[in-house]
Design an enzyme around this catalytic site. Structure first.
Site, PDB file in Angstrom:
ATOM      1  N   TYR A   1       0.867  -1.182   0.000  1.00 25.95           N
ATOM      2  CA  TYR A   1       0.000   0.000   0.000  1.00 25.95           C
ATOM      3  C   TYR A   1       0.903   1.232   0.000  1.00 25.95           C
ATOM      4  CZ  TYR A   1      -3.948  -3.023   1.352  1.00 25.95           C
ATOM      5  OH  TYR A   1      -4.917  -3.995   1.390  1.00 25.95           O
TER       6      TYR A   1
ATOM      7  N   PHE B   1     -13.933  -4.284   0.854  1.00 27.16           N
ATOM      8  CA  PHE B   1     -14.912  -3.682  -0.075  1.00 27.16           C
ATOM      9  C   PHE B   1     -16.340  -3.754   0.477  1.00 27.16           C
ATOM     10  CE2 PHE B   1     -12.062  -4.918  -3.984  1.00 27.16           C
ATOM     11  CZ  PHE B   1     -11.200  -3.873  -3.698  1.00 27.16           C
TER      12      PHE B   1
HETATM   13  N1  LIG Z   1      -7.059  -8.700   1.055  1.00 28.41           N
HETATM   14  C1  LIG Z   1      -7.335  -7.983   0.000  1.00 28.41           C
HETATM   15  O1  LIG Z   1      -7.223  -8.432  -1.132  1.00 28.41           O
HETATM   16  C2  LIG Z   1      -7.826  -6.574   0.169  1.00 28.41           C
HETATM   17  C3  LIG Z   1      -8.326  -5.885  -0.941  1.00 28.41           C
HETATM   18  C4  LIG Z   1      -8.779  -4.600  -0.747  1.00 28.41           C
HETATM   19  C5  LIG Z   1      -8.733  -4.019   0.509  1.00 28.41           C
HETATM   20  N2  LIG Z   1      -8.235  -4.692   1.572  1.00 28.41           N
HETATM   21  C6  LIG Z   1      -8.219  -4.112   2.931  1.00 28.41           C
HETATM   22  O2  LIG Z   1      -9.559  -3.888   3.304  1.00 28.41           O
HETATM   23  C7  LIG Z   1      -9.757  -2.526   3.691  1.00 28.41           C
HETATM   24  C8  LIG Z   1     -11.167  -2.093   3.297  1.00 28.41           C
HETATM   25  O3  LIG Z   1     -11.299  -2.099   1.905  1.00 28.41           O
HETATM   26  P1  LIG Z   1     -11.309  -0.742   1.048  1.00 28.41           P
HETATM   27  O4  LIG Z   1     -10.643   0.347   1.798  1.00 28.41           O
HETATM   28  O5  LIG Z   1     -10.790  -1.098  -0.275  1.00 28.41           O
HETATM   29  O6  LIG Z   1     -12.829  -0.482   0.808  1.00 28.41           O
HETATM   30  P2  LIG Z   1     -14.038  -0.049   1.779  1.00 28.41           P
HETATM   31  O7  LIG Z   1     -13.632   0.046   3.183  1.00 28.41           O
HETATM   32  O8  LIG Z   1     -15.150  -0.922   1.405  1.00 28.41           O
HETATM   33  O9  LIG Z   1     -14.371   1.394   1.194  1.00 28.41           O
HETATM   34  C9  LIG Z   1     -13.414   2.400   1.102  1.00 28.41           C
HETATM   35  C10 LIG Z   1     -13.934   3.419   0.114  1.00 28.41           C
HETATM   36  O10 LIG Z   1     -15.131   3.991   0.609  1.00 28.41           O
HETATM   37  C11 LIG Z   1     -14.926   5.354   0.957  1.00 28.41           C
HETATM   38  N3  LIG Z   1     -15.513   5.539   2.283  1.00 28.41           N
HETATM   39  C12 LIG Z   1     -15.084   5.036   3.462  1.00 28.41           C
HETATM   40  N4  LIG Z   1     -15.896   5.394   4.461  1.00 28.41           N
HETATM   41  C13 LIG Z   1     -16.875   6.142   3.902  1.00 28.41           C
HETATM   42  C14 LIG Z   1     -18.003   6.810   4.413  1.00 28.41           C
HETATM   43  N5  LIG Z   1     -18.313   6.773   5.712  1.00 28.41           N
HETATM   44  N6  LIG Z   1     -18.806   7.486   3.558  1.00 28.41           N
HETATM   45  C15 LIG Z   1     -18.521   7.528   2.235  1.00 28.41           C
HETATM   46  N7  LIG Z   1     -17.449   6.929   1.681  1.00 28.41           N
HETATM   47  C16 LIG Z   1     -16.637   6.237   2.515  1.00 28.41           C
HETATM   48  C17 LIG Z   1     -13.438   5.579   0.932  1.00 28.41           C
HETATM   49  O11 LIG Z   1     -13.120   6.876   0.492  1.00 28.41           O
HETATM   50  P3  LIG Z   1     -12.570   8.011   1.525  1.00 28.41           P
HETATM   51  O12 LIG Z   1     -11.125   7.713   1.725  1.00 28.41           O
HETATM   52  O13 LIG Z   1     -12.831   9.265   0.790  1.00 28.41           O
HETATM   53  O14 LIG Z   1     -13.378   7.887   2.775  1.00 28.41           O
HETATM   54  C18 LIG Z   1     -12.991   4.562  -0.108  1.00 28.41           C
HETATM   55  O15 LIG Z   1     -13.224   5.045  -1.410  1.00 28.41           O
HETATM   56  C19 LIG Z   1      -8.647  -1.786   2.947  1.00 28.41           C
HETATM   57  O16 LIG Z   1      -8.400  -0.506   3.483  1.00 28.41           O
HETATM   58  C20 LIG Z   1      -7.516  -2.760   3.047  1.00 28.41           C
HETATM   59  O17 LIG Z   1      -6.868  -2.633   4.307  1.00 28.41           O
HETATM   60  C21 LIG Z   1      -7.797  -5.984   1.418  1.00 28.41           C
END
Ligand SMILES: NC(=O)c1ccc[n+]([C@@H]2O[C@H](COP(=O)([O-])OP(=O)(O)OC[C@H]3O[C@@H](n4cnc5c(N)ncnc54)[C@H](OP(=O)(O)O)[C@@H]3O)[C@@H](O)[C@H]2O)c1
Length: 296
Positions: free
Chosen positions: A69, A217
């Site tokens: 990351y 996600f």
């Molecule tokens: N193992 C894997 O393959 C894998 C893959 C992907 C992710 N991950 C891990 O899982 C975590 C979560 O996944 P993710 O970050 O991809 O997706 P997520 O948590 O589902 O969503 C994050 C997205 O939503 C927005 N967001 C977050 N809170 C919000 C809110 N309260 N209101 C409106 N928009 C909001 C964020 O933008 P803003 O920054 O503008 O809030 C970002 O665009 C990651 O951070 C990572 O640590 C693991």
């Protein structure tokens, strides 16, 4: 909802092996820039550090990260180290190996013998002498190459570099094969409203076995790496309005209500979103609302 008064403990706790974490944690993937793997537009450093410190102040004791990351000027692990070291006693940092990115951002995948280097990279960046939880991130359906890599990580666990192991993007078959090699404390898979039968099946198996299921996600949904912000489903909007909550909060609450073993790691670089996401741990959806969301 009045988010300021609600902390990460409002959804209760779960065990990752001998480590206790609040079910509402934090994902570090969104801290480094506008797109998670965008080398060109780094995040504002002080803002990212502030999000991490605020998360811990509000009770977050489970942070998900990875050495891959990073954007042109920001590394999630370096930000975590700078913001939080010396680390609070109860903080569990989960990282993942398997994928790697070279200094120009190009992806590569580790052979079994290269996993030690990836683990050590995380140790250096985080400034620790062991990693709390390491997930092996899978990228293909075959079981054998996955188990071979998991076996290499199990050796690093035996050597004391890793406390607990998990798997990521893994099928039920791959999970079972890994468990035959060493204990698995968590499965980090894609999951959220609209999950497929196959995704739900892995969640169910984890629940039966007391293994943590950690969705990614959960908010972004179909937006995937691109993030949230697409057209929202009407049922999510209606239920959010009924609770005076946001769509993101409803998505998180639905996820947490899939079982006590489900942990959340919402990712954000926005301090207001952080507070809102933690408040979702106190949002309880009714059976009728859950059923309506299940049907999406
Ligand atoms: N193992 C894997 O393959 C894998 C893959 C992907 C992710 N991950 C891990 O899982 C975590 C979560 O996944 P993710 O970050 O991809 O997706 P997520 O948590 O589902 O969503 C994050 C997205 O939503 C927005 N967001 C977050 N809170 C919000 C809110 N309260 N209101 C409106 N928009 C909001 C964020 O933008 P803003 O920054 O503008 O809030 C970002 O665009 C990651 O951070 C990572 O640590 C693991």
């Amino acid at each position: 909802m009045t988010p300021q008064t609600i902390t990460a403990s409002s959804a209760g706790t779960w065990q990752l092996g001998d480590l206790t974490v609040n079910r509402l944690g934090f994902g570090a993937m969104r801290l480094t820039g506008s797109g998670p793997f965008d080398l060109g537009t780094p995040s504002e450093r002080e803002r990212a550090l502030g999000v991490l410190r605020r998360a811990v102040e509000l009770g977050v004791n489970h942070i998900d990260t990875a050495a891959f990351y990073f954007s042109s000027l920001r590394s999630a692990n370096e930000l975590i180290n700078t913001a939080l070291a010396p680390y609070p006693e109860d903080l569990v940092i989960t990282t993942k190996v398997g994928p790697g990115r070279d200094s120009g951002g190009e992806w590569w995948w580790a052979e079994p013998a290269q996993l030690r280097g990836q683990v050590e990279e995380n140790l250096r960046q985080l400034g620790r002498d062991h990693l709390d939880v390491v997930n092996l991130r899978n990228n293909r359906p075959a079981v054998e190459p996955f188990v071979e890599r998991f076996g290499a990580l199990a050796e690093l666990r035996e050597a004391g570099l890793i406390r607990h192991l998990g798997v990521s993007n893994a099928s039920a078959e791959q999970l079972a094969a890994a468990q035959a090699v060493a204990p698995v404390v968590c499965v980090q898979n894609r999951f959220g409203i609209g999950a497929t039968a196959e995704q739900r099946e892995v969640l169910r198996i984890c629940g039966e076995q007391g293994v943590a299921f950690v969705p990614f996600f959960a908010i972004a949904g179909e937006g995937r790496e691109g993030g949230a912000g697409g057209a929202e489903d009407q049922a999510v909007l209606d239920i959010a309005a009924a609770h005076g909550a946001s769509a993101a909060q409803v998505r998180l609450a639905w996820t947490l209500q899939q079982g006590p073993h489900v942990l959340a790691i919402p990712g954000t670089g926005n301090p207001d979103h952080l507070v809102e996401n933690l408040a979702a741990g106190a949002l309880r959806l009714t059976g009728e609302e859950l059923a309506r969301l299940d049907a999406i």
